[in-house]
Design an enzyme around this catalytic site. Structure first.
Site, PDB file in Angstrom:
ATOM      1  N   LYS A   1       3.598  29.666   3.465  1.00  0.00           N
ATOM      2  CA  LYS A   1       2.704  29.354   2.351  1.00  0.00           C
ATOM      3  C   LYS A   1       1.251  29.335   2.803  1.00  0.00           C
ATOM      4  CE  LYS A   1       5.532  26.624  -0.737  1.00  0.00           C
ATOM      5  NZ  LYS A   1       5.578  27.316  -2.004  1.00  0.00           N
TER       6      LYS A   1
ATOM      7  N   TRP B   1       7.331  -0.224   3.719  1.00  0.00           N
ATOM      8  CA  TRP B   1       7.788   0.577   2.575  1.00  0.00           C
ATOM      9  C   TRP B   1       9.166   1.152   2.845  1.00  0.00           C
ATOM     10  CZ3 TRP B   1       8.728   5.812   1.217  1.00  0.00           C
ATOM     11  CH2 TRP B   1       8.627   6.730   2.267  1.00  0.00           C
TER      12      TRP B   1
ATOM     13  N   SER C   1      13.155   6.585 -13.736  1.00  0.00           N
ATOM     14  CA  SER C   1      12.146   7.338 -14.472  1.00  0.00           C
ATOM     15  C   SER C   1      11.994   8.743 -13.889  1.00  0.00           C
ATOM     16  CB  SER C   1      10.828   6.567 -14.410  1.00  0.00           C
ATOM     17  OG  SER C   1       9.751   7.413 -14.634  1.00  0.00           O
ATOM     18  N   SER C   2      11.931   8.841 -12.561  1.00  0.00           N
ATOM     19  CA  SER C   2      11.783  10.162 -11.937  1.00  0.00           C
ATOM     20  C   SER C   2      12.991  11.041 -12.204  1.00  0.00           C
ATOM     21  CB  SER C   2      11.622  10.036 -10.428  1.00  0.00           C
ATOM     22  OG  SER C   2      10.434   9.388 -10.127  1.00  0.00           O
TER      23      SER C   2
ATOM     24  N   SER D   1      -1.686  27.132  -5.354  1.00  0.00           N
ATOM     25  CA  SER D   1      -1.314  28.529  -5.606  1.00  0.00           C
ATOM     26  C   SER D   1      -1.838  29.029  -6.949  1.00  0.00           C
ATOM     27  CB  SER D   1       0.210  28.693  -5.570  1.00  0.00           C
ATOM     28  OG  SER D   1       0.738  28.137  -4.402  1.00  0.00           O
TER      29      SER D   1
ATOM     30  N   TYR E   1       8.240  16.172   0.502  1.00  0.00           N
ATOM     31  CA  TYR E   1       8.111  17.457  -0.186  1.00  0.00           C
ATOM     32  C   TYR E   1       8.106  17.278  -1.693  1.00  0.00           C
ATOM     33  CZ  TYR E   1       8.309  19.639   4.286  1.00  0.00           C
ATOM     34  OH  TYR E   1       7.997  20.008   5.559  1.00  0.00           O
TER      35      TYR E   1
ATOM     36  N   ARG F   1       1.997   1.205  14.831  1.00  0.00           N
ATOM     37  CA  ARG F   1       1.599   1.035  13.435  1.00  0.00           C
ATOM     38  C   ARG F   1       2.001  -0.367  12.977  1.00  0.00           C
ATOM     39  NH1 ARG F   1       5.994   4.775  10.244  1.00  0.00           N
ATOM     40  NH2 ARG F   1       4.840   4.048   8.442  1.00  0.00           N
TER      41      ARG F   1
ATOM     42  N   ASP G   1       6.687  21.808 -26.468  1.00  0.00           N
ATOM     43  CA  ASP G   1       6.754  20.478 -25.852  1.00  0.00           C
ATOM     44  C   ASP G   1       7.815  20.537 -24.766  1.00  0.00           C
ATOM     45  OD1 ASP G   1       6.813  17.664 -25.290  1.00  0.00           O
ATOM     46  OD2 ASP G   1       6.064  17.294 -27.303  1.00  0.00           O
TER      47      ASP G   1
ATOM     48  N   HIS H   1      12.626  11.763   3.803  1.00  0.00           N
ATOM     49  CA  HIS H   1      11.949  12.990   4.224  1.00  0.00           C
ATOM     50  C   HIS H   1      11.725  13.943   3.052  1.00  0.00           C
ATOM     51  CE1 HIS H   1      10.059  15.949   6.579  1.00  0.00           C
ATOM     52  NE2 HIS H   1      10.683  16.790   5.799  1.00  0.00           N
TER      53      HIS H   1
ATOM     54  N   HIS I   1      14.794  13.151  12.063  1.00  0.00           N
ATOM     55  CA  HIS I   1      13.592  13.148  12.915  1.00  0.00           C
ATOM     56  C   HIS I   1      12.793  11.863  12.748  1.00  0.00           C
ATOM     57  CE1 HIS I   1      11.343  15.555   9.540  1.00  0.00           C
ATOM     58  NE2 HIS I   1      11.217  14.272   9.344  1.00  0.00           N
ATOM     59  N   HIS I   2      13.171  11.046  11.774  1.00  0.00           N
ATOM     60  CA  HIS I   2      12.539   9.725  11.669  1.00  0.00           C
ATOM     61  C   HIS I   2      13.283   8.702  12.522  1.00  0.00           C
ATOM     62  CE1 HIS I   2       9.947  10.883   8.255  1.00  0.00           C
ATOM     63  NE2 HIS I   2      10.923  11.739   8.040  1.00  0.00           N
TER      64      HIS I   2
ATOM     65  N   GLU J   1      11.279  13.232   0.176  1.00  0.00           N
ATOM     66  CA  GLU J   1      10.210  12.633  -0.627  1.00  0.00           C
ATOM     67  C   GLU J   1       8.845  13.238  -0.282  1.00  0.00           C
ATOM     68  OE1 GLU J   1      10.066  10.678  -3.142  1.00  0.00           O
ATOM     69  OE2 GLU J   1       7.951  10.125  -3.136  1.00  0.00           O
TER      70      GLU J   1
ATOM     71  N   THR K   1       6.978  26.548   5.261  1.00  0.00           N
ATOM     72  CA  THR K   1       5.694  25.887   5.028  1.00  0.00           C
ATOM     73  C   THR K   1       4.563  26.727   5.598  1.00  0.00           C
ATOM     74  OG1 THR K   1       6.932  23.848   5.356  1.00  0.00           O
ATOM     75  CG2 THR K   1       4.563  23.648   5.179  1.00  0.00           C
TER      76      THR K   1
ATOM     77  N   HIS L   1       0.846  -1.203   0.000  1.00  0.00           N
ATOM     78  CA  HIS L   1       0.000   0.000   0.000  1.00  0.00           C
ATOM     79  C   HIS L   1       0.879   1.250   0.000  1.00  0.00           C
ATOM     80  CE1 HIS L   1      -2.801   3.118   1.221  1.00  0.00           C
ATOM     81  NE2 HIS L   1      -2.053   3.356   2.289  1.00  0.00           N
TER      82      HIS L   1
HETATM   83 CU   LIG Z   1      10.436  13.558   7.665  1.00  0.00          CU
END
Ligand SMILES: [Cu+2]
Ligand SMILES: [Cu+2]
Lengths: 342, 546
Positions: B333, B141, B171-172, B270, B259, B452, B105, B255, B304-305, B257, B330, B76
Site C-alpha cells: 500500500k 487498556w 454497537s460496532s 487512497s 487494522y 511503559r 441510506d 492485534h 507477537h504481543h 483491532e 501493508t 486514555h
Molecule cells: Cu499486534
C-alpha cells in the site's frame, strides 16, 4: 537570512554542549539497547542492528522517493489545479517486483534470526553446573532464593562467567523481570514457572525494573543485579547463609525497605497503604504473620494489602528478621514492645 | 419512516431541532453525531494524555501518581480506541459509504440509529467508572488478569469498564453488519466490485475484521466479568484458571483491532491522494485486495504481543513469521501511494498534506514494527516506551493523520462550506512537529530501559531531556488540535460556500449537493469505472480535463 543562520549556529552549539552533559555516552544515546554484559544480550543487540540496518535502508529509499516526488511533481506555476496528470493506472511488473523484493528481504531477516536464536539463550549443557536462582515477583518487590536457602529482596548477587538460570514465578499478578544491560525480559506469571538463562561476562552493578503493569507501585518495582567474581560470590553465599540462620543478616532491613516501605513509606508514615509506624501488629509475630500471609482488604480503608509473604522461607527467618529490624528501629517500633512479642 | 417520527414528536420540543437529530435514522445525521461525539472523546482522551505527559516531564513529580496515574493510562487508551477511533471511523463510514455507492441510506437505517445510541450508552457507562468508588479502572487498556480480577481490582470501576466495552462492542458489531449488507446489496447500477471506491473497500475489510474478532473479546470480557462477580476462575490461576489464556483471547482481538482502526484511514488516503495528484490510484486492485490480505493475515499474528510470556521458540517463531507476512500487503500500500505521486500534478491543499504526511509517518511505524516483530529483539523492547512510540506512530501517524485528511477533504461535502486553508496548514505542520517531538524520543527512552505505564523514573540526564521534549511535543499537538477546532467552528458558520464538487473529484458523493439532500441523490449516473465523476465530466466535454 543571516539571522536564520545565526539561529541555526546557536542551536547547534547548544545541542553540542547539552548532549554530553546529558549523559549521551552513558545510555548509548538511546539509539540501541545498552551494551550487554551477557553473551545472549549481545546476540540480541546484533540482531537489533541487523534489522535496524535493513529498515533504515528501506526508510531512506521510500522516504526519499516521497520527498523527491513531492518536490519534483508539485504543481507548476501556470498549471491549473484540475489539469490531468498522465493517467497511469499501474504497472503489473513493477508491483510484482515490490511485492517479491520485500518478501525476500524479510525471508533474509528471518533466516538470520532463526540461525541466531539458539545463542540468544544459550542453555547450559546437561551436567553443566549452572546456578539456579528462584525469582518470585510480588506486588511490588522481587524475592530471590538461592539453592542453599539464602533469600534476598530486590538485590540479586551473581557470579561472573558462570551460567545462571532464573526460575521466574509470581505470587499475585503478572510481573516481568527486566535488566536491560544483561538481556531481554521474561514474564513472571502466577501459575507457571518461566526460565531465563544467561551468563554474565562483566563485573558490575546493573539496574532493572519490572516491565509488566502490576498495580499502583509498578513504577518503583526496581531491582539491582550485583555481579562479582566467582570466589567472592561463593564466599558471600556461604557467609550469608550462616548470618541468616543466626539472625544476624541485613534481611530484616531489606524486607522492610523492599517490601513494606513501597506501600507504607520508609518511615512507616503511610503512602499507598496506611501509616503503620508504632502499630501494635508490628510486634505481634502471630498476628503479623497472618496479615502478611493473607493480606487484608478492609472496606473502610482505601486500597488493599496483598498477601506479601508467599515466597518467604518456611523456617520463618524472614519474618523474624523483619520483626527484629522493626524492634530495633525506634520510629517504627510500637511503644514499649521492644524485645518481646505482644 | 423518519419523516413520520419527526412529525409525531415535534410538538414536545420547542423547535424540534434536538429531536430531529436524536430520532434521526438518516445516515448523514448519524454519521455527524458519531463524528462530533467521537471528537469530544478525542479531546477528553487527549487531556488525559497531557496529564500523563505532565507527570512524566521530570523525574519524581506529584501531579498524578500510583492509582490515579494508572487510571489515566488505562482510560486514555480505552477512550482513544473505543470511544474516539472506532466511532469516528464509524461516523465517516456512515456518512460516506451510502453516498459513495450511490445509495439512499444504509441498508438498515433504524439498526444504524440503534448502534449509535448503544455506543452513547456504552460511553456513559465506561466514563461512569470515573465516578465509581475507588475511581476508574486501573488495570491498563489490556486489563490483564489477575490484575483486573476480583482480588487485585475489587473496585466497581473495573466492572463498569467491562460493561461499557461490551456495549461499545455490540454497537460496532451491529454497525459492521450494516456496512456489509449495505455494500453488498445497495451499490448503484454498474458499480461492480472493481469499481467501488477504495474507501468503501477498506470498510468491507474493516467490517469483516470486526465481525470476526469483536465476539472473541466480548467472550473474554464476559468470562472476566464472571470471574469478578460470580466466583468463577477462568483466568485466575488461584482457582485453576489461566492468566495466559486471557492474553490469547485479548490479543486475538487486540492485534486485528489495530487494522480495524487503520484500514479505513488507508481507504481515506487512497481517495485523497489521487484527487490532489490528478491521477488514478496506482494499482487499484493491489490496494483493494491488500486490504483483505491485511485483514486475514492480521488474525494469525496476535502472539507477537506475548513474546515474553514464555511460549517457547516454536510459537514465538511462528508469530514472528506471520507478522513479517502481514508487513507485505501493508508495504504494498505504501508503495502504491508513493507511486501515485509519481508524475502527478500535486496540489498541497490541507487534505493532501495530511494524506502524504500519513504515508511518510506511518512508514516509520511500520518499520519499527519490523524491529519489534523480531522476537529476540522484542525481549528487550516489549512493554517499554519503544512500544508506546511504535504504536502511536501507527495509530496517530497512520490513523489520526488519515482521519484529518478525510475530515478536511469532505468538510465541504458535509457542511457545504470550505475550511480555512491557512489554519489547516498551521494545523498540519504544528501537529506533525508536535507528534515527532513527542514520539521520536520515546523510542530512545524504551531502548534506555524505561518501561511503559510507570508514573515516575529515577534517572537524570538524557532520560529527563527526552521525557521533557516528549511532553513539550504533546502540548504542541494539543495546540494544533485547538487550531483545528477553531477552523471547524468558524468555517462551518461562515466559510465560503463550497459547491457540490470543489475538488473536481472522482467518486459519487461529489455528485450530491453539499451538504447532500436528505435522500442523497435525485439521480445517479451509471457507473462505468472506479472514477464515475471523472467519466461524467469528460462526457460533458470538459476540455480542461482532456
Ligand atoms: Cu499486534
Ligand atoms: Cu510491575
Amino acid at each position: 537570512m543571516s539571522r536564520r543562520r545565526l539561529l541555526l549556529a546557536v542551536l547547534l552549539v547548544g545541542v553540542a554542549l547539552a548532549l554530553p552533559h546529558a549523559g549521551l555516552a552513558q545510555y548509548n544515546g538511546g539509539i540501541a539497547p545498552p551494551d550487554s554484559a551477557t553473551e545472549g544480550g549481545s546476540q540480541i543487540n546484533d540482531l537489533y542492528w541487523i534489522v535496524m540496518g535493513v529498515t533504515i535502508a528501506i526508510f531512506l529509499l521510500v522516504e526519499g522517493a516521497i520527498v523527491w516526488f513531492v518536490l519534483r511533481f508539485r504543481r507548476r506555476p501556470g498549471t491549473s489545479f484540475e489539469a490531468d496528470a498522465p493517467q497511469i493506472h499501474g504497472n503489473t511488473r513493477l508491483e510484482l517486483v515490490w511485492t517479491v523484493v520485500p518478501f525476500l528481504i524479510l525471508v533474509a531477516i528471518l533466516v538470520v534470526t532463526i540461525v541466531k536464536v539458539p545463542s540468544v539463550e544459550a542453555r547450559p549443557d546437561a551436567g553443566d553446573e549452572s546456578l539456579v536462582v528462584r525469582v518470585a515477583g510480588h506486588q511490588f518487590y522481587w524475592e530471590y532464593t538461592y539453592g542453599n536457602g539464602v533469600v534476598s529482596v530486590d538485590t540479586l548477587r551473581l557470579p561472573v562467567d558462570r551460567p545462571v538460570r532464573l526460575e521466574l514465578v509470581a505470587y499475585d499478578v503478572i510481573h516481568s523481570w527486566w535488566v536491560p544491560e544483561l538481556t531481554g525480559k521474561r514474564d513472571a506469571i502466577p501459575g507457571t514457572t518461566n526460565t531465563l538463562d544467561f551468563t554474565v561476562t562483566r563485573i558490575g552493578s546493573f539496574r532493572g525494573q519490572c516491565a509488566e503493569l502490576c498495580g499502583v507501585q509498578h513504577a518503583v518495582m526496581r531491582t539491582t543485579v550485583e555481579v562479582v567474581p566467582p570466589d567472592a560470590f561463593d564466599g558471600w553465599l556461604a557467609a550469608e547463609a550462616k548470618a541468616q540462620a543466626a539472625g544476624a543478616s541485613e534481611l530484616g532491613r531489606q524486607t522492610w525497605e523492599g517490601v513494606c516501605a513501597k506501600c507504607h513509606g520508609l518511615d512507616g508514615k503511610g503512602g499507598y497503604g496506611p501509616a503503620i509506624a508504632g502499630n501494635s501488629l508490628l510486634a505481634d509475630p502471630a498476628g503479623l504473620a497472618a496479615l502478611l500471609a493473607e493480606g487484608r482488604d478492609n472496606p473502610q480503608v482505601d486500597g488493599y494489602m496483598p498477601a506479601v509473604s508467599g515466597s518467604w522461607p518456611g523456617d520463618g527467618r524472614q519474618l523474624e528478621a523483619l520483626l527484629a529490624y522493626i524492634a530495633s528501629t525506634p520510629e517504627l517500633a510500637p511503644a514499649g514492645a521492644d524485645g518481646q512479642g505482644g | 419512516m423518519a419523516v413520520r417520527v419527526e412529525e409525531q414528536v415535534l410538538p414536545t420540543w420547542k423547535d424540534g431541532a434536538v429531536m430531529r437529530w436524536v430520532t434521526s435514522v438518516d445516515h448523514k445525521k448519524i454519521g455527524l453525531i458519531y463524528i462530533w461525539s467521537a471528537f469530544v472523546f478525542f479531546v477528553g482522551g487527549g487531556s488525559m494524555a497531557l496529564a500523563i505527559r505532565l507527570q512524566l516531564a521530570q523525574a519524581d513529580q506529584e501531579i498524578a501518581t500510583q492509582g490515579s496515574f494508572n487510571a489515566l493510562t488505562t482510560m486514555h487508551g480505552t477512550v482513544m480506541v473505543f470511544l474516539f477511533a472506532m466511532p469516528l471511523l464509524a461516523g465517516i463510514g456512515n456518512y460516506l459509504v451510502p453516498l459513495m455507492i450511490g445509495a439512499r441510506d444504509m441498508a438498515f437505517p433504524r439498526l444504524n440509529a440503534l448502534s449509535l445510541w448503544i455506543y452513547m450508552i456504552g460511553a456513559i457507562v465506561l466514563l461512569g467508572s470515573f465516578g465509581a468508588k475507588g475511581g476508574a479502572a486501573q488495570a491498563g487498556w489490556t486489563a490483564y488478569t489477575p490484575l483486573s480480577g476480583p482480588d487485585y481490582a475489587p473496585e466497581l470501576g473495573q466492572d463498569l469498564w467491562i460493561l461499557g466495552l461490551h456495549l461499545v462492542g455490540i454497537s460496532s458489531l451491529l454497525g459492521s453488519i450494516n456496512f456489509l449488507v449495505t455494500i453488498v446489496n445497495m451499490r448503484t447500477q454498474g458499480m461492480s466490485w472493481t469499481r467501488i471506491p477504495l474507501f468503501v473497500w477498506s470498510m468491507v475489510a474493516q467490517s469483516i475484521l470486526i465481525l470476526l474478532t469483536i465476539p472473541v473479546i466480548a467472550a473474554a470480557l464476559l468470562l472476566l466479568l464472571l470471574d469478578r462477580q460470580a466466583g468463577t476462575s477462568f483466568f485466575l490461576p488461584d482457582g485453576g484458571g489461566s492468566a495466559v489464556l486471557y492474553q490469547h483471547l485479548f490479543w486475538f482481538f487486540g492485534h486485528p483491532e489495530v487494522y480495524i482502526l487503520v484500514l479505513p484511514a488507508f481507504g481515506i488516503v487512497s481517495e485523497v491522494i489521487p484527487v490532489f495528484a490528478r491521477k488514478p490510484i496506482f494499482g487499484y486492485k493491489a490496494v483493494a485486495f491488500s486490504s483483505l490480505g491485511i485483514a486475514l493475515i492480521s488474525m494469525i499474528v496476535w502472539g507477537h504481543h506475548m513474546f515474553t510470556v514464555g511460549l517457547g521458540d516454536g510459537l514465538n517463531g511462528f508469530f514472528m513469521v506471520a507478522t513479517y507476512l502481514v508487513a507485505i500487503p501493508t508495504g504494498i500500500k505504501v508503495l502504491n501511494w508513493t507511486a501515485t505521486l509519481w508524475r502527478g500534478n500535486l496540489t498541497f491543499r490541507t487534505p493532501m498534506l495530511f494524506a502524504v504526511g500519513m504515508v511518510a509517518l506511518f512508514l516509520i511505524g511500520g518499520l519499527s514494527g519490523v524491529v519489534v516483530a523480531n522476537y529476540p529483539v522484542d525481549y528487550q523492547l516489549h512493554d517499554s516506551y519503544y512500544i508506546v512510540a511504535h504504536f502511536h506512530y501507527t495509530i496517530i501517524g497512520g490513523m489520526v493523520l488519515g482521519i484529518f485528511a478525510g475530515l478536511y477533504h469532505w468538510f465541504p461535502k458535509m457542511t457545504g462550506r470550505m475550511y480555512d486553508e491557512r489554519l489547516g496548514k498551521w494545523h498540519f505542520w504544528l501537529f506533525t512537529l508536535g507528534f515527532s517531538l513527542t514520539f521520536v524520543p520515546q523510542h530512545m527512552l524504551g531502548l534506555m530501559g524505561m518501561p511503559r505505564r510507570v508514573y515516575t523514573y529515577d534517572r537524570e540526564g538524557l532520560f529527563e531531556v527526552y521525557n521533557l521534549v516528549s511532553t513539550i511535543g504533546a502540548w504542541l499537538m494539543a495546540l494544533a488540535v485547538l487550531i483545528f477546532i477553531v477552523n471547524v467552528v468558524r468555517s462551518w458558520r461562515s466559510g465560503p460556500r463550497a459547491g457540490s464538487d470543489p475538488w473536481l473529484a472522482d467518486t459519487l458523493e461529489w455528485y450530491a449537493s453539499s451538504p447532500p439532500a436528505e435522500h442523497n441523490f435525485d439521480s445517479v449516473p451509471y457507473v462505468a469505472s472506479h472514477r464515475p465523476l471523472r467519466d461524467l465530466r469528460r462526457r460533458l466535454g470538459g476540455e480542461r480535463d482532456g
